[in-house]
Design a protein around this motif. Structure first.
Motif: not given
Length: 180
Positions: A50-69
């Protein structure tokens, strides 16, 4: 500079991405020991569909500390929706792009592969990067799907139960409980 591996091709040291309207952007700097094969996966739960409007959600998991907004006005545009307590689904409040799933008490964030910039996902514009990004980008390393399939009980017979990327076929399938 990217390094080669046998199965996943070149591996990025960093990537960028964001929403459709460009008001939310991010950069991920991968840890030295990041396991690309085990960090990509899919989910077929109803909430992800429902949240992706797709048949499946494809992701890549990383440590949150690796992501910078990198957005200057992130707090104005980034919104979270909570289908389940303590589990945030991040999206742009302006264009609606689904950006991530995150267990707020956990150290990781599952970034939606579709939000990765084209340069890093499939190599669009690689000529201008002086070899930092290969011609084909890093799509295979980011979206390999080898890290598991969070919820396959909701497979659609004859549609998603036959796709290799979501665990069908000789590679097997199985429900995996998310651990962070």
């Amino acid at each position: 500079m990217a390094t080669e591996t046998n199965d996943l091709g070149p591996l990025p040291k960093r990537i960028t991405g964001g929403c459709l309207c460009g008001k939310i952007t991010y950069e991920i700097k991968f840890p030295e020991n990041h396991n690309f094969a085990e960090s990509s996966g899919t989910c077929q739960c109803t909430q992800c569909r429902k949240s992706t409007s797709s048949l499946f959600f494809m992701y890549h998991r990383v440590p949150y500390s690796s992501l910078t907004w990198t957005s200057p006005s992130l707090s104005t545009h980034l919104k979270n929706y909570y289908c389940s307590e303590g589990r945030a689904r991040g999206f742009c409040g302006d264009c609606g792009t689904f950006l991530y799933w995150r267990r707020e008490a956990g150290p990781n964030i599952s970034v939606a592969i579709g939000t990765v910039d084209p340069l890093y996902l499939f190599g669009e514009g690689h000529e201008a990067t002086n070899g930092e990004v290969p011609k084909e980008g890093f799509g295979k390393a980011l979206a390999y799907g080898g890290g598991g399939h969070e919820w396959v009980k909701n497979e659609i017979k004859g549609v998603t139960d036959d796709l290799k990327i979501v665990g069908a076929g000789k590679d097997g399938r199985g429900e995996r409980v998310l651990t962070e």
